[in-house]
Design a protein around this motif. Structure first.
Motif, mmCIF file in Angstrom:
data_model
loop_
_atom_site.group_PDB
_atom_site.id
_atom_site.type_symbol
_atom_site.label_atom_id
_atom_site.label_comp_id
_atom_site.label_asym_id
_atom_site.label_seq_id
_atom_site.Cartn_x
_atom_site.Cartn_y
_atom_site.Cartn_z
ATOM 1 N N VAL A 51 0.848 -1.200 0.000
ATOM 2 C CA VAL A 51 0.000 0.000 0.000
ATOM 3 C C VAL A 51 0.881 1.247 0.000
ATOM 4 C CG1 VAL A 51 -1.602 1.344 1.443
ATOM 5 C CG2 VAL A 51 -2.031 -1.089 1.029
ATOM 6 N N LYS A 72 0.349 3.674 -3.243
ATOM 7 C CA LYS A 72 -0.710 4.644 -2.931
ATOM 8 C C LYS A 72 -0.826 5.658 -4.075
ATOM 9 C CE LYS A 72 -2.349 7.939 0.464
ATOM 10 N NZ LYS A 72 -2.451 8.291 1.875
ATOM 11 N N TRP A 115 -3.001 3.076 -8.086
ATOM 12 C CA TRP A 115 -3.826 1.906 -8.403
ATOM 13 C C TRP A 115 -4.558 2.113 -9.727
ATOM 14 C CZ3 TRP A 115 -2.278 -1.998 -5.774
ATOM 15 C CH2 TRP A 115 -1.761 -1.799 -4.498
ATOM 16 N N LEU A 116 -4.578 1.062 -10.542
ATOM 17 C CA LEU A 116 -5.209 1.119 -11.867
ATOM 18 C C LEU A 116 -6.630 0.568 -11.857
ATOM 19 C CD1 LEU A 116 -2.672 -0.057 -14.605
ATOM 20 C CD2 LEU A 116 -3.754 2.190 -14.368
ATOM 21 N N TYR A 117 -6.800 -0.603 -11.300
ATOM 22 C CA TYR A 117 -8.127 -1.220 -11.274
ATOM 23 C C TYR A 117 -8.165 -2.303 -10.193
ATOM 24 C CZ TYR A 117 -6.146 -5.271 -13.759
ATOM 25 O OH TYR A 117 -5.408 -6.376 -14.098
ATOM 26 N N HIS A 118 -9.370 -2.809 -9.947
ATOM 27 C CA HIS A 118 -9.494 -3.911 -8.992
ATOM 28 C C HIS A 118 -10.484 -4.939 -9.538
ATOM 29 C CE1 HIS A 118 -13.209 -1.817 -7.981
ATOM 30 N NE2 HIS A 118 -13.626 -2.956 -7.463
ATOM 31 N N GLU A 119 -10.438 -6.119 -8.985
ATOM 32 C CA GLU A 119 -11.348 -7.176 -9.399
ATOM 33 C C GLU A 119 -11.594 -8.107 -8.213
ATOM 34 O OE1 GLU A 119 -11.155 -7.977 -13.861
ATOM 35 O OE2 GLU A 119 -10.350 -9.802 -12.953
ATOM 36 N N MET A 120 -12.816 -8.663 -8.149
ATOM 37 C CA MET A 120 -13.081 -9.640 -7.104
ATOM 38 C C MET A 120 -12.728 -11.020 -7.630
ATOM 39 S SD MET A 120 -16.342 -7.587 -6.023
ATOM 40 C CE MET A 120 -15.876 -5.868 -6.124
ATOM 41 N N VAL A 121 -11.764 -11.638 -6.985
ATOM 42 C CA VAL A 121 -11.252 -12.934 -7.430
ATOM 43 C C VAL A 121 -12.248 -14.030 -7.053
ATOM 44 C CG1 VAL A 121 -9.320 -14.531 -7.228
ATOM 45 C CG2 VAL A 121 -8.919 -12.076 -7.024
ATOM 46 N N MET A 168 -10.363 -9.641 -3.041
ATOM 47 C CA MET A 168 -10.196 -8.658 -4.116
ATOM 48 C C MET A 168 -8.724 -8.546 -4.463
ATOM 49 S SD MET A 168 -12.393 -5.384 -2.788
ATOM 50 C CE MET A 168 -11.723 -5.352 -1.133
ATOM 51 N N HIS A 214 -6.210 -5.593 -6.152
ATOM 52 C CA HIS A 214 -5.999 -4.257 -6.716
ATOM 53 C C HIS A 214 -4.673 -4.288 -7.456
ATOM 54 C CE1 HIS A 214 -9.141 -3.191 -3.841
ATOM 55 N NE2 HIS A 214 -9.319 -2.082 -4.540
ATOM 56 N N GLU A 252 -0.212 0.611 -11.308
ATOM 57 C CA GLU A 252 0.529 0.989 -12.525
ATOM 58 C C GLU A 252 1.871 0.271 -12.576
ATOM 59 O OE1 GLU A 252 1.077 5.154 -12.010
ATOM 60 O OE2 GLU A 252 -0.971 5.670 -12.637
ATOM 61 N N THR A 264 -6.716 -8.482 -1.104
ATOM 62 C CA THR A 264 -7.387 -8.173 0.157
ATOM 63 C C THR A 264 -8.367 -9.289 0.484
ATOM 64 O OG1 THR A 264 -7.241 -5.819 -0.275
ATOM 65 C CG2 THR A 264 -8.877 -6.511 1.347
ATOM 66 N N MET A 314 -4.365 -7.783 4.022
ATOM 67 C CA MET A 314 -3.798 -7.536 2.699
ATOM 68 C C MET A 314 -2.470 -8.270 2.518
ATOM 69 S SD MET A 314 -4.864 -3.569 2.724
ATOM 70 C CE MET A 314 -5.274 -3.720 4.444
#
Lengths: 424, 376
Positions: free
Chosen positions: B29, B33, B36-42, B47, B49, B52, B59, B99
């Motif tokens: 983090v 900080k 961050w480009l994007y996140h997805e729920m695995v 999740m 995150h 770049e 998480t 995390m």
């Protein structure tokens, strides 16, 4: 050994959700006052009513908030909870902790309190639940000397500010909510610890219009991140969503139907400002209200613009007394600038307080004062010119409060002169 | 050294505020900080995150009961020491987030959590029922009309599958407040469980003189139902007190907040109202308040079966009927409230018609309506 029979509470040890009853029993092995917490709660389950007395003013020297007094109405039966005061610790922004810090807090609370906590209170504080009056000063001494921590707010003061996770782990945050939250918390220590307001006042900072701290619903001063320029589009990633290579909505639904750009994104866009042309996504950014839906649906393809800042909204509250209020937009866009120590935000806060501390009645939240005097008066106080962004719809009634100066000739007229031309 | 009760002001430290948050950031983090480009729920509760820089932050979100012991917190510390370099965070909705910076670290963490009984259910992400924001109830509060932790436990036991799966049309935020003060800010929740009183305050003439500022008690009533009155206390003395016009009382409890000699809680009077369709997010539709659809359910500890069944019915009707990505309030707005009552089978009563201030805004002033079984 259990001190009281708790057949009703024991029922809550069953089931898949974590059981606070099992947890309390475990804690009671080393903190026997927890048996009396269980005993009194069992009595409430039986009687269907609380067994806590109303109030009681306790605190630490020099502070007017941070501790909430509480006494049992059945202290003989439950001596372990005769005093059961709450201590509110100001949480670190975004509620990040190290295990070392939490263990220190646990040790402190093992020494001075019941061993039970709320992680966290609704406002954001780390709540230590249940201690005796004589423990308060020693606890505060150790808290400030050994743990380098402080109490949060309670009563008619600035309540402990709180924020979302912000840029620390979110791609949508349009400003660093944790830094602003921490800065304002430190800047206003006096206002947090010594009540001098008509009523409570809450700051909440969300990084984007998804508003993960519910700032728009519950803060007197709501700072919600937004942007001014165009949504950034990665056209290749848009295609990947259309082809089903990326999971829509960040994979938020296990059983999603195949992604449908028309139905799932464009048809649900509140302003209908999007279209596909020649295989490319076009956004009419001038007509976009930045609601976040398309970004939520395609986080790998769309990002907020680069000219970022925040909207300021004022006056949200829960129902007591005049009904719940959502916050009203006052400043559509301001820069959130750490380099100037957030000067612009602080100026706005202080012009609100200067006025509200004079005008607000006892136990009147800012939103209620705003309703009482009207939005036009509040905008004048804030030295803000009226713009259509301040309203949902223009006035529907004809009752305008014109003033003497606004009407040619003013309000003073001579009825006898009038009668010379208009017989009674 | 430590605290010296004879010299309480010696070496006093005040106004130091909270510890700076940055020292509690996990390394991944700290390093990423703002990048961050994007996140997805695995999977539900997990999740990723992506930064770049290519760095990933996984998480794992775990429910908590909010009312937790220091023993429980120490166990959280043990887990974070074993898997997360000793860092963790809590969410606004009482979840704990662990995390890690590498996918390979996810499974050992999940296995560890699963090995600890039902203490750490993983979920609460995406289109699920959220963990329940709630208040104190009978465990600590002096004004509640119902319990908090007990009701939450009973409801979440029943809805558990929807917490650990992302199988709803959209996210459903659940909240409970144990009285109208709404410390839990339930007024903008998809489903809100609200403690309500139904009996006017009693007046304790033996205590009121010492406990209350009568003008404050009188002015605390938003409907002017409280008036000054003479009364006789237990000693037979005539004292200045107040009287309550029960016809005007809306049971808000504000008088009791101002005057401890006016208690209104009651085992039969108190219970639970259910409100639905609120939201705070600005996405798709504007933030909006929750609406009262069930005015009263009794307090039935330890498991509040009526409340559990009511919440489950609303949730399952919504899950079956709503469009993908539609929040409960958006579903109600689309189908119309008459269809909401039709489909859920919840009886529509006079109590769901607003008669407080600004009530007129909620009355229907159009010929556009649907013929449901309500039209006889």
């Amino acid at each position: 050994m259990p001190k009281h029979d708790t057949p009703l509470l024991d029922e809550l040890e069953k089931g898949p959700w974590p059981s606070f009853v099992t947890d309390l029993k475990r804690q009671a092995e080393t903190k026997p006052e927890c048996w009396d917490i269980l005993g009194q709660l069992e009595l409430s389950f039986k009687d269907k009513i609380t067994h806590w007395k109303h109030g009681g003013i306790v605190g630490v020297f020099g502070y007017g908030g941070g501790i909430v007094g509480r006494y049992s109405d059945s202290p003989k039966q439950f001596p372990g909870v005769a005093h059961f005061h709450t201590v509110r610790l100001n949480q670190p922004s975004s509620k990040f902790y190290s295990s070392a810090k939490l263990r220190d807090i646990c040790n402190l609370w093992e020494k001075y309190g019941s061993g039970m906590t709320n992680m966290h209170g609704s406002t954001g504080d780390l709540v230590l639940l249940g201690t005796r009056t004589e423990n308060l000063e020693p606890l505060f001494y150790d808290l400030t000397h050994d743990l380098n921590q402080d109490l949060g707010g309670s009563g008619s003061n600035l309540r402990t500010p709180s924020c979302c996770i912000g840029t620390a782990r979110c791609e949508w945050a349009c400003y660093d909510t944790a830094s602003l939250c921490h800065h304002l918390t430190m800047h206003y220590q006096d206002e947090i610890h010594r009540p001098a307001f008509p009523y409570k006042f809450k700051f909440k900072m969300s990084g984007c219009p998804n508003d993960c701290v519910a700032s728009i619903a519950r803060s007197d001063f709501s700072v919600i991140g937004t942007w001014k320029d165009d949504i950034r589009i990665d056209q290749a990633a848009v295609q990947a969503y259309i082809k089903g290579e990326y999971k829509p909505n960040g994979g938020a639904r296990t059983k999603s139907k195949a992604f449908d750009m028309d139905a799932d994104v464009m048809a649900l866009c509140p302003t209908k400002c999007m279209r596909m042309k020649d295989g490319k996504l076009q956004i009419d950014n001038k007509n976009c209200t930045r609601c976040m839906h398309c970004l939520n649906m395609m986080p790998r393809a769309l990002r907020p613009g680069t000219v970022k800042g925040a909207s300021i909204l004022c006056g949200a509250k829960a129902p007591i007394l005049d009904g719940a209020q959502l916050a009203t937009l006052i400043f559509p866009f301001i820069e959130i600038n750490p380099d100037s120590d957030y000067e612009e935000v602080i100026e706005i806060i202080e012009s609100i307080w200067d006025w509200w501390m004079e005008t607000g009645k006892n136990r009147e939240r800012l939103g209620e004062t705003m309703q009482r005097v009207g939005l036009p008066t509040f905008l004048k106080v804030m030295n803000v010119d009226p713009i259509p962004q301040h309203i949902k719809i223009p006035r529907e009634n004809p009752y305008v409060f014109w003033t003497d100066e606004e009407v040619p000739g003013g309000f003073e007229r001579d009825v006898r002169e009038f009668r010379k031309k208009h017989a009674q | 050294m430590g605290y010296d009760p004879k010299n309480p002001m010696v070496d006093r430290i005040t106004d130091i505020g909270p510890p700076h948050f940055e020292q509690f950031y996990p390394q991944v983090v700290k390093d990423n900080k703002g990048k961050w480009l994007y996140h997805e729920m695995v999977q539900p509760g997990v999740m990723v995150h992506v930064s770049e820089s290519g760095a990933e932050c996984y998480t794992i979100r775990v429910a908590s009961a909010r009312l937790i012991s220091i023993e429980h917190i120490r166990e959280l510390c043990d887990i974070s020491d074993a898997h997360c370099d000793g860092f963790m965070r809590f969410t606004t909705r009482n979840n704990v987030e662990f995390m890690v910076d590498n996918k390979a670290k996810v499974k050992p963490l999940l296995d560890d959590l699963a090995s600890r009984g039902n203490k750490f259910p993983v979920g609460g992400t995406g289109a699920c029922i959220s963990n329940c924001v709630h208040t104190q109830g009978w465990i600590h509060c002096h004004t509640p009309a119902t319990d908090a932790s007990g009701v939450v436990k009973a409801v979440m036991d029943e809805l558990f599958d929807h917490f650990v799966n992302m199988d709803l049309p959209a996210k459903v935020k659940l909240a409970l407040a144990c009285c109208l003060n709404m410390c839990g800010a339930v007024h903008c929740s998809d489903i809100a469980i609200l403690g309500v009183h139904r009996k006017p305050p009693m007046i304790d003439h033996d205590a009121i003189s010492g406990l209350c500022e009568l003008p404050l008690a009188i002015s605390s009533c938003p409907l002017g139902a409280i008036k000054p009155a003479k009364a006789t206390n237990a000693k037979g003395e005539e004292i200045k007190s107040v009287t309550v016009n029960a016809d005007r009382c809306m049971f808000c409890g504000n008088c009791y907040t101002m005057c401890p000699a006016m208690p209104l809680a009651d085992p039969d009077g108190d219970g639970i109202a259910i409100l639905v369709g609120g939201k705070v997010s600005n996405a798709k539709s504007n933030p909006t308040f929750s609406k009262m659809v069930i005015p009263f359910l009794p307090n039935t500890p330890p498991r509040w079966p009526e409340t559990v069944a009511a919440v489950k019915n609303i949730l399952e009707t919504y899950a079956k009927d709503a469009n993908q990505y539609e929040r409960i309030g958006e579903w109600c707005a689309r189908i119309g409230w008459e269809m909401f009552f039709e489909k859920t089978g919840i009886p529509f009563t006079m109590k769901s018609i607003d008669d407080y201030r600004l009530a007129y805004d909620t009355w229907r002033t159009t010929t556009n309506f649907k013929f449901t079984s309500h039209c006889k």
